[in-house]
Design a protein around this motif. Structure first.
Motif, PDB file in Angstrom:
ATOM      1  N   CYS A 145      86.800  -2.937  72.191  1.00 46.77           N
ATOM      2  CA  CYS A 145      86.115  -2.390  71.001  1.00 46.77           C
ATOM      3  C   CYS A 145      84.862  -1.630  71.417  1.00 46.77           C
ATOM      4  N   THR A 146      84.072  -2.228  72.308  1.00 44.72           N
ATOM      5  CA  THR A 146      82.866  -1.529  72.765  1.00 44.72           C
ATOM      6  C   THR A 146      83.234  -0.334  73.631  1.00 44.72           C
ATOM      7  N   GLY A 196      85.299   2.160  71.111  1.00 51.12           N
ATOM      8  CA  GLY A 196      84.811   2.345  69.739  1.00 51.12           C
ATOM      9  C   GLY A 196      85.808   1.905  68.683  1.00 51.12           C
ATOM     10  N   THR A 228      87.483  -0.886  65.947  1.00 44.96           N
ATOM     11  CA  THR A 228      87.008  -1.964  65.065  1.00 44.96           C
ATOM     12  C   THR A 228      87.768  -3.237  65.374  1.00 44.96           C
TER      13      THR A 228
END
Ligand code: TMP
Ligand code: ASP
Length: 254
Positions: free
Chosen positions: A102-103, A106, A108
Protein backbone atom coordinates in the motif's frame (compact mmCIF):
# COMPACT_ATOMS: atom_id res chain seq x y z
CA UNK A 1 19.39 -34.27 29.61
CA UNK A 2 22.41 -33.13 27.64
CA UNK A 3 22.56 -29.60 26.41
CA UNK A 4 21.68 -29.38 22.74
CA UNK A 5 23.70 -27.46 20.21
CA UNK A 6 21.99 -24.25 19.14
CA UNK A 7 22.32 -24.06 15.35
CA UNK A 8 20.56 -20.74 14.70
CA UNK A 9 18.57 -18.15 16.60
CA UNK A 10 16.12 -15.91 14.79
CA UNK A 11 13.74 -13.30 16.14
CA UNK A 12 10.86 -15.70 16.83
CA UNK A 13 12.45 -19.16 16.74
CA UNK A 14 15.53 -21.11 17.76
CA UNK A 15 16.89 -24.09 15.85
CA UNK A 16 18.70 -26.86 17.72
CA UNK A 17 20.55 -29.87 16.42
CA UNK A 18 18.06 -32.75 16.03
CA UNK A 19 18.31 -36.33 17.28
CA UNK A 20 19.24 -37.70 13.84
CA UNK A 21 21.52 -36.29 11.16
CA UNK A 22 19.51 -34.18 8.75
CA UNK A 23 17.00 -33.15 11.42
CA UNK A 24 16.61 -30.06 13.59
CA UNK A 25 14.40 -29.06 16.49
CA UNK A 26 12.48 -25.84 15.87
CA UNK A 27 11.61 -24.00 19.12
CA UNK A 28 8.91 -21.28 19.00
CA UNK A 29 9.52 -18.28 21.27
CA UNK A 30 6.93 -15.82 22.59
CA UNK A 31 9.16 -12.98 21.37
CA UNK A 32 7.66 -10.70 18.77
CA UNK A 33 9.44 -8.08 16.70
CA UNK A 34 8.32 -5.72 13.98
CA UNK A 35 9.98 -3.26 11.62
CA UNK A 36 13.09 -5.40 11.41
CA UNK A 37 13.53 -5.74 15.14
CA UNK A 38 12.96 -2.07 16.01
CA UNK A 39 9.75 -2.85 17.93
CA UNK A 40 10.10 -5.70 20.42
CA UNK A 41 7.86 -7.40 22.95
CA UNK A 42 6.55 -10.77 23.99
CA UNK A 43 3.13 -12.18 23.24
CA UNK A 44 2.22 -14.70 25.95
CA UNK A 45 1.47 -18.09 24.45
CA UNK A 46 2.40 -17.09 20.89
CA UNK A 47 5.10 -19.77 20.64
CA UNK A 48 2.73 -22.52 21.78
CA UNK A 49 0.02 -21.40 19.36
CA UNK A 50 2.35 -20.91 16.38
CA UNK A 51 3.87 -24.35 16.99
CA UNK A 52 0.36 -25.84 16.74
CA UNK A 53 -0.90 -23.67 13.91
CA UNK A 54 2.18 -24.24 11.77
CA UNK A 55 2.04 -28.00 12.45
CA UNK A 56 -1.62 -28.12 11.44
CA UNK A 57 -1.09 -26.19 8.21
CA UNK A 58 2.10 -28.01 7.22
CA UNK A 59 0.42 -31.40 7.76
CA UNK A 60 -2.53 -30.33 5.61
CA UNK A 61 -0.09 -29.17 2.92
CA UNK A 62 1.72 -32.54 3.06
CA UNK A 63 -1.69 -34.17 2.47
CA UNK A 64 -2.08 -32.27 -0.81
CA UNK A 65 1.49 -33.02 -1.90
CA UNK A 66 3.33 -29.83 -0.99
CA UNK A 67 6.68 -31.07 0.37
CA UNK A 68 7.71 -29.32 3.59
CA UNK A 69 10.12 -29.58 6.49
CA UNK A 70 7.65 -30.66 9.20
CA UNK A 71 8.24 -34.15 10.67
CA UNK A 72 6.45 -34.23 14.04
CA UNK A 73 5.57 -32.11 17.06
CA UNK A 74 7.75 -32.83 20.08
CA UNK A 75 6.07 -30.77 22.80
CA UNK A 76 4.24 -27.48 23.40
CA UNK A 77 6.93 -25.31 21.86
CA UNK A 78 9.02 -27.61 19.68
CA UNK A 79 8.74 -29.54 16.49
CA UNK A 80 11.11 -31.87 14.69
CA UNK A 81 11.91 -30.68 11.18
CA UNK A 82 14.08 -31.66 8.23
CA UNK A 83 17.30 -29.70 8.00
CA UNK A 84 17.43 -27.64 4.83
CA UNK A 85 19.71 -25.11 3.24
CA UNK A 86 17.52 -22.04 3.39
CA UNK A 87 17.10 -20.21 0.07
CA UNK A 88 17.68 -16.55 1.04
CA UNK A 89 14.38 -15.30 -0.36
CA UNK A 90 11.10 -14.37 1.30
CA UNK A 91 8.19 -15.19 -0.98
CA UNK A 92 5.16 -13.01 -0.37
CA UNK A 93 1.79 -13.94 -1.87
CA UNK A 94 -0.93 -11.29 -1.81
CA UNK A 95 -4.66 -11.57 -2.49
CA UNK A 96 -5.73 -8.22 -1.04
CA UNK A 97 -3.65 -5.03 -0.74
CA UNK A 98 -2.31 -4.50 2.79
CA UNK A 99 0.93 -3.49 4.46
CA UNK A 100 4.00 -2.55 2.46
CA UNK A 101 2.40 -2.80 -0.99
CA UNK A 102 0.00 0.00 0.00
CA UNK A 103 2.78 2.43 0.88
CA UNK A 104 4.97 1.30 -2.02
CA UNK A 105 2.30 1.57 -4.74
CA UNK A 106 -0.24 3.94 -3.18
CA UNK A 107 -2.99 1.31 -2.88
CA UNK A 108 -5.83 1.45 -0.38
CA UNK A 109 -5.69 -1.26 2.26
CA UNK A 110 -8.41 -3.82 1.66
CA UNK A 111 -8.52 -3.49 -2.14
CA UNK A 112 -8.81 -6.94 -3.74
CA UNK A 113 -6.00 -7.58 -6.22
CA UNK A 114 -7.03 -8.69 -9.74
CA UNK A 115 -5.13 -11.94 -9.20
CA UNK A 116 -2.77 -13.47 -6.66
CA UNK A 117 0.47 -11.51 -6.73
CA UNK A 118 3.83 -13.06 -5.87
CA UNK A 119 6.63 -10.79 -4.65
CA UNK A 120 10.16 -11.64 -3.56
CA UNK A 121 12.36 -10.04 -0.90
CA UNK A 122 15.98 -10.78 -0.17
CA UNK A 123 16.28 -12.32 3.30
CA UNK A 124 18.74 -9.85 4.79
CA UNK A 125 18.21 -8.01 8.08
CA UNK A 126 21.19 -5.74 7.33
CA UNK A 127 19.55 -4.57 4.10
CA UNK A 128 16.02 -4.56 5.59
CA UNK A 129 14.73 -7.35 3.30
CA UNK A 130 14.65 -5.35 0.04
CA UNK A 131 12.12 -6.28 -2.62
CA UNK A 132 13.78 -8.00 -5.59
CA UNK A 133 12.74 -9.40 -8.97
CA UNK A 134 13.13 -12.87 -10.47
CA UNK A 135 16.00 -11.41 -12.49
CA UNK A 136 17.89 -10.54 -9.32
CA UNK A 137 17.32 -14.03 -7.96
CA UNK A 138 18.72 -15.79 -11.01
CA UNK A 139 21.46 -13.22 -11.77
CA UNK A 140 22.92 -13.53 -8.29
CA UNK A 141 22.22 -17.26 -8.24
CA UNK A 142 20.14 -17.16 -5.04
CA UNK A 143 17.98 -19.78 -6.76
CA UNK A 144 18.17 -21.40 -10.21
CA UNK A 145 15.47 -20.69 -12.80
CA UNK A 146 14.13 -24.21 -12.23
CA UNK A 147 14.06 -23.77 -8.45
CA UNK A 148 12.32 -20.44 -8.86
CA UNK A 149 9.72 -22.07 -11.07
CA UNK A 150 9.03 -24.69 -8.41
CA UNK A 151 8.92 -22.03 -5.67
CA UNK A 152 6.40 -19.95 -7.62
CA UNK A 153 4.21 -22.98 -8.42
CA UNK A 154 4.26 -24.24 -4.84
CA UNK A 155 3.53 -20.77 -3.46
CA UNK A 156 0.45 -20.39 -5.66
CA UNK A 157 -0.78 -23.87 -4.71
CA UNK A 158 -0.27 -23.03 -1.03
CA UNK A 159 -2.26 -19.85 -1.61
CA UNK A 160 -5.16 -21.67 -3.30
CA UNK A 161 -5.29 -24.32 -0.61
CA UNK A 162 -4.91 -22.04 2.40
CA UNK A 163 -7.36 -19.48 1.00
CA UNK A 164 -9.99 -22.23 0.87
CA UNK A 165 -9.07 -23.63 4.26
CA UNK A 166 -9.32 -20.22 5.94
CA UNK A 167 -12.52 -19.29 4.09
CA UNK A 168 -14.04 -22.41 5.62
CA UNK A 169 -13.45 -20.98 9.11
CA UNK A 170 -14.59 -17.45 8.33
CA UNK A 171 -11.15 -15.96 7.69
CA UNK A 172 -9.83 -14.14 4.61
CA UNK A 173 -6.21 -14.90 3.72
CA UNK A 174 -5.01 -11.42 2.77
CA UNK A 175 -1.31 -12.21 2.27
CA UNK A 176 1.49 -14.35 3.68
CA UNK A 177 5.22 -14.97 3.55
CA UNK A 178 6.88 -18.30 2.79
CA UNK A 179 10.46 -19.54 2.91
CA UNK A 180 11.88 -22.50 1.04
CA UNK A 181 14.99 -24.62 1.47
CA UNK A 182 17.02 -27.30 -0.27
CA UNK A 183 16.64 -30.73 1.30
CA UNK A 184 19.48 -33.14 0.47
CA UNK A 185 18.75 -36.85 0.56
CA UNK A 186 21.80 -38.74 -0.70
CA UNK A 187 22.42 -37.50 -4.21
CA UNK A 188 18.93 -36.08 -4.51
CA UNK A 189 18.02 -32.47 -3.82
CA UNK A 190 14.45 -31.27 -3.42
CA UNK A 191 13.14 -27.75 -2.83
CA UNK A 192 10.70 -27.89 0.09
CA UNK A 193 8.67 -25.41 2.12
CA UNK A 194 10.36 -24.44 5.41
CA UNK A 195 10.08 -21.92 8.29
CA UNK A 196 6.51 -21.59 9.66
CA UNK A 197 3.00 -20.60 8.62
CA UNK A 198 1.24 -18.74 11.42
CA UNK A 199 -0.37 -15.39 12.27
CA UNK A 200 3.22 -14.06 12.52
CA UNK A 201 3.65 -14.29 8.77
CA UNK A 202 0.10 -14.20 7.41
CA UNK A 203 -2.52 -11.47 7.35
CA UNK A 204 -5.83 -12.98 8.40
CA UNK A 205 -9.05 -10.95 8.51
CA UNK A 206 -12.41 -12.04 9.82
CA UNK A 207 -14.69 -12.50 6.78
CA UNK A 208 -17.65 -10.70 8.34
CA UNK A 209 -16.01 -7.81 10.20
CA UNK A 210 -12.51 -7.48 8.62
CA UNK A 211 -11.13 -7.65 12.15
CA UNK A 212 -7.40 -8.40 12.01
CA UNK A 213 -6.46 -11.78 13.52
CA UNK A 214 -2.71 -11.59 13.01
CA UNK A 215 0.54 -9.86 13.92
CA UNK A 216 -0.70 -6.51 12.58
CA UNK A 217 -2.45 -6.20 15.97
CA UNK A 218 1.05 -6.05 17.49
CA UNK A 219 2.71 -4.06 14.68
CA UNK A 220 -0.01 -1.38 14.83
CA UNK A 221 -0.71 -1.43 18.60
CA UNK A 222 -4.30 -2.54 18.11
CA UNK A 223 -4.45 -4.55 21.35
CA UNK A 224 -5.95 -8.04 21.73
CA UNK A 225 -2.89 -9.69 20.23
CA UNK A 226 -3.03 -12.90 22.33
CA UNK A 227 -6.77 -13.20 21.74
CA UNK A 228 -6.34 -12.91 17.98
CA UNK A 229 -3.79 -15.76 17.80
CA UNK A 230 -6.01 -17.86 20.08
CA UNK A 231 -9.03 -17.18 17.91
CA UNK A 232 -7.20 -18.48 14.82
CA UNK A 233 -6.20 -21.65 16.70
CA UNK A 234 -9.73 -22.03 18.06
CA UNK A 235 -11.30 -21.76 14.61
CA UNK A 236 -8.79 -24.29 13.26
CA UNK A 237 -9.93 -26.60 16.07
CA UNK A 238 -6.47 -26.88 17.65
CA UNK A 239 -6.39 -24.88 20.89
CA UNK A 240 -3.93 -26.68 23.23
CA UNK A 241 -5.44 -29.46 25.38
CA UNK A 242 -5.66 -27.44 28.58
CA UNK A 243 -7.27 -24.48 26.77
CA UNK A 244 -5.94 -20.94 27.17
CA UNK A 245 -4.51 -21.72 30.64
CA UNK A 246 -2.06 -24.08 28.98
CA UNK A 247 -0.57 -21.45 26.73
CA UNK A 248 2.55 -20.70 28.68
CA UNK A 249 3.65 -24.24 27.90
CA UNK A 250 6.67 -25.91 29.37
CA UNK A 251 9.83 -24.29 28.20
CA UNK A 252 12.03 -27.14 27.09
CA UNK A 253 14.59 -24.74 25.72
CA UNK A 254 17.94 -25.77 27.16
P1 TMP B 1 4.43 -6.57 4.19
O1 TMP B 1 3.12 -6.04 3.75
O2 TMP B 1 4.97 -5.91 5.41
O3 TMP B 1 5.43 -6.64 3.07
O4 TMP B 1 4.16 -8.08 4.63
C1 TMP B 1 3.61 -9.03 3.74
C2 TMP B 1 3.37 -10.34 4.48
O5 TMP B 1 4.59 -10.90 4.88
C3 TMP B 1 2.56 -10.19 5.76
O6 TMP B 1 1.67 -11.28 5.86
C4 TMP B 1 3.56 -10.25 6.86
C5 TMP B 1 4.66 -11.08 6.28
N1 TMP B 1 5.98 -10.66 6.74
C6 TMP B 1 6.80 -11.56 7.39
O7 TMP B 1 6.42 -12.70 7.61
N2 TMP B 1 8.05 -11.15 7.77
C7 TMP B 1 8.51 -9.90 7.57
O8 TMP B 1 9.63 -9.60 7.95
C8 TMP B 1 7.64 -8.97 6.89
C9 TMP B 1 8.10 -7.58 6.64
C10 TMP B 1 6.41 -9.40 6.50
N1 ASP C 1 9.95 -10.10 10.98
C1 ASP C 1 9.87 -8.67 11.10
C2 ASP C 1 10.92 -8.15 12.07
O1 ASP C 1 11.96 -8.33 11.82
C3 ASP C 1 8.63 -8.13 11.50
C4 ASP C 1 7.37 -8.31 10.79
O2 ASP C 1 6.89 -9.41 10.73
O3 ASP C 1 6.81 -7.27 10.40
O4 ASP C 1 10.86 -7.49 13.06
Amino acid sequence: MTRRRRVYEGKAKVLFEGPEPGTLVQYFKDDATAFNGVKKSTITGKGVLNNRISEHLMVRLTDIGIPNHFISRLNMREQLIKEVEIIPIEVIVRNVAAGSICTRLGLTEGTALPRALVEYCLKSDELNDPIISEEHITTFNWASPQELDEIMNMSLRVNDFLSGLFTGIGIKLIDFKLEFGRFFDGDEMQVILADEISPDNCRLWDVATNEKLDKDRFRRDLGGVEDAYQEVARRLGILPEGGPSDLKGSSSMQ
